[in-house]
Design a protein around this motif. Sequence first.
Motif, PDB file in Angstrom:
ATOM      1  N   VAL A 128       0.831  -1.198   0.000  1.00 34.30           N
ATOM      2  CA  VAL A 128       0.000   0.000   0.000  1.00 34.30           C
ATOM      3  C   VAL A 128       0.872   1.256   0.000  1.00 34.30           C
ATOM      4  N   ASP A 129       0.527   2.194  -0.872  1.00 35.14           N
ATOM      5  CA  ASP A 129       1.193   3.491  -0.805  1.00 35.14           C
ATOM      6  C   ASP A 129       0.245   4.586  -0.326  1.00 35.14           C
ATOM      7  N   LEU A 130      -1.044   4.241  -0.114  1.00 31.94           N
ATOM      8  CA  LEU A 130      -2.001   5.147   0.512  1.00 31.94           C
ATOM      9  C   LEU A 130      -3.022   4.358   1.300  1.00 31.94           C
ATOM     10  N   LEU A 131      -3.165   4.707   2.571  1.00 35.32           N
ATOM     11  CA  LEU A 131      -4.275   4.215   3.378  1.00 35.32           C
ATOM     12  C   LEU A 131      -5.270   5.361   3.450  1.00 35.32           C
ATOM     13  N   LEU A 132      -6.443   5.164   2.858  1.00 35.65           N
ATOM     14  CA  LEU A 132      -7.469   6.192   2.828  1.00 35.65           C
ATOM     15  C   LEU A 132      -8.544   5.858   3.857  1.00 35.65           C
ATOM     16  N   GLY A 157      -9.301   2.257  18.841  1.00 36.09           N
ATOM     17  CA  GLY A 157      -8.087   1.573  19.283  1.00 36.09           C
ATOM     18  C   GLY A 157      -6.838   2.098  18.608  1.00 36.09           C
ATOM     19  N   PHE A 158      -6.033   1.188  18.053  1.00 39.02           N
ATOM     20  CA  PHE A 158      -4.784   1.599  17.400  1.00 39.02           C
ATOM     21  C   PHE A 158      -5.032   2.263  16.050  1.00 39.02           C
ATOM     22  N   THR A 159      -6.293   2.302  15.592  1.00 41.23           N
ATOM     23  CA  THR A 159      -6.582   2.922  14.295  1.00 41.23           C
ATOM     24  C   THR A 159      -7.127   4.339  14.432  1.00 41.23           C
ATOM     25  N   LYS A 160      -6.859   4.979  15.558  1.00 43.54           N
ATOM     26  CA  LYS A 160      -7.243   6.386  15.686  1.00 43.54           C
ATOM     27  C   LYS A 160      -6.461   7.208  14.664  1.00 43.54           C
ATOM     28  N   LYS A 161      -7.094   8.263  14.211  1.00 42.90           N
ATOM     29  CA  LYS A 161      -6.539   9.112  13.144  1.00 42.90           C
ATOM     30  C   LYS A 161      -5.086   9.509  13.400  1.00 42.90           C
ATOM     31  N   ASN A 162      -4.801  10.060  14.565  1.00 42.20           N
ATOM     32  CA  ASN A 162      -3.442  10.528  14.846  1.00 42.20           C
ATOM     33  C   ASN A 162      -2.440   9.385  14.920  1.00 42.20           C
ATOM     34  N   ASP A 163      -2.886   8.232  15.419  1.00 43.28           N
ATOM     35  CA  ASP A 163      -1.992   7.073  15.479  1.00 43.28           C
ATOM     36  C   ASP A 163      -1.650   6.586  14.072  1.00 43.28           C
ATOM     37  N   LEU A 164      -2.658   6.478  13.207  1.00 50.57           N
ATOM     38  CA  LEU A 164      -2.395   6.031  11.840  1.00 50.57           C
ATOM     39  C   LEU A 164      -1.550   7.038  11.067  1.00 50.57           C
ATOM     40  N   ALA A 165      -1.772   8.316  11.328  1.00 50.18           N
ATOM     41  CA  ALA A 165      -0.969   9.343  10.661  1.00 50.18           C
ATOM     42  C   ALA A 165       0.509   9.185  11.010  1.00 50.18           C
ATOM     43  N   TYR A 166       0.803   8.618  12.175  1.00 46.06           N
ATOM     44  CA  TYR A 166       2.184   8.351  12.578  1.00 46.06           C
ATOM     45  C   TYR A 166       2.655   6.981  12.071  1.00 46.06           C
ATOM     46  N   PHE A 167       1.867   5.924  12.341  1.00 40.84           N
ATOM     47  CA  PHE A 167       2.302   4.558  12.055  1.00 40.84           C
ATOM     48  C   PHE A 167       2.403   4.233  10.568  1.00 40.84           C
ATOM     49  N   VAL A 168       1.477   4.703   9.768  1.00 42.66           N
ATOM     50  CA  VAL A 168       1.484   4.333   8.345  1.00 42.66           C
ATOM     51  C   VAL A 168       2.761   4.808   7.644  1.00 42.66           C
ATOM     52  N   ASP A 213       1.454   6.867   2.552  1.00 43.15           N
ATOM     53  CA  ASP A 213       0.699   8.037   2.982  1.00 43.15           C
ATOM     54  C   ASP A 213      -0.590   7.605   3.673  1.00 43.15           C
ATOM     55  N   TYR A 214      -1.051   8.461   4.554  1.00 42.87           N
ATOM     56  CA  TYR A 214      -2.329   8.276   5.232  1.00 42.87           C
ATOM     57  C   TYR A 214      -3.150   9.525   4.975  1.00 42.87           C
ATOM     58  N   ALA A 215      -4.424   9.330   4.626  1.00 45.07           N
ATOM     59  CA  ALA A 215      -5.333  10.460   4.454  1.00 45.07           C
ATOM     60  C   ALA A 215      -6.684  10.102   5.052  1.00 45.07           C
ATOM     61  N   HIS A 216      -7.275  11.064   5.716  1.00 48.54           N
ATOM     62  CA  HIS A 216      -8.645  10.919   6.211  1.00 48.54           C
ATOM     63  C   HIS A 216      -9.505  11.834   5.355  1.00 48.54           C
ATOM     64  N   ASP A 217     -10.468  11.259   4.648  1.00 47.24           N
ATOM     65  CA  ASP A 217     -11.268  12.031   3.704  1.00 47.24           C
ATOM     66  C   ASP A 217     -12.744  11.694   3.898  1.00 47.24           C
ATOM     67  N   LYS A 218     -13.465  12.603   4.551  1.00 48.62           N
ATOM     68  CA  LYS A 218     -14.877  12.374   4.851  1.00 48.62           C
ATOM     69  C   LYS A 218     -15.779  12.459   3.625  1.00 48.62           C
ATOM     70  N   LEU A 219     -15.251  12.901   2.494  1.00 48.78           N
ATOM     71  CA  LEU A 219     -16.056  12.896   1.275  1.00 48.78           C
ATOM     72  C   LEU A 219     -16.593  11.498   1.003  1.00 48.78           C
ATOM     73  N   PHE A 220     -15.835  10.484   1.368  1.00 50.58           N
ATOM     74  CA  PHE A 220     -16.186   9.098   1.069  1.00 50.58           C
ATOM     75  C   PHE A 220     -16.871   8.388   2.236  1.00 50.58           C
ATOM     76  N   ALA A 221     -17.112   9.102   3.313  1.00 51.54           N
ATOM     77  CA  ALA A 221     -17.810   8.534   4.473  1.00 51.54           C
ATOM     78  C   ALA A 221     -19.312   8.506   4.206  1.00 51.54           C
ATOM     79  N   PRO A 222     -20.007   7.570   4.817  1.00 49.95           N
ATOM     80  CA  PRO A 222     -21.463   7.532   4.650  1.00 49.95           C
ATOM     81  C   PRO A 222     -22.126   8.692   5.392  1.00 49.95           C
ATOM     82  N   ALA A 223     -23.321   9.037   4.939  1.00 49.13           N
ATOM     83  CA  ALA A 223     -24.097  10.068   5.634  1.00 49.13           C
ATOM     84  C   ALA A 223     -24.390   9.577   7.048  1.00 49.13           C
TER      85      ALA A 223
END
Length: 140
Positions: free
Chosen positions: A25-29, A41-52, A59-69
Amino acid sequence: MRINTISAYETSAEQFFDALASWDVDLLLDTRLKNTNQLAGFTKKNDLAYFVPKLLHADYAHDKLFAPAPTMLERYLHGNIAWDAYADAYREDMREREAVPQFYDRYGAYQSVCLLGTATRKRRSHVEVLKEMLEAAHAE
């Protein structure tokens, strides 16, 4: 582009990161609405931004455009609508947001993307629908 999906739930950190590494993987979205509470757990936003980047050199990106309503997600989680109705509503929402073209505009340069969702043994995740939509658009 290769697209995989993974869940933030019911997995160990070892299984999670080994899967991402095996897919090269070169991007975890991260497409979750809520990714900062203790349930993540260990998949909290700030943790993944560090670990990935540190563990996978990705790269790690959090993009709510793709989140469900939020209302539709709650209805599904509480059993008020079935999976098929939820998936159909999610597809329609993604079409209205023009999410698929925006995905390729934002992330089209990546070779191996993993969509992070919230599937469990008892419920499915919107990321499987998103993956289908992205692959269908890419095939055209």
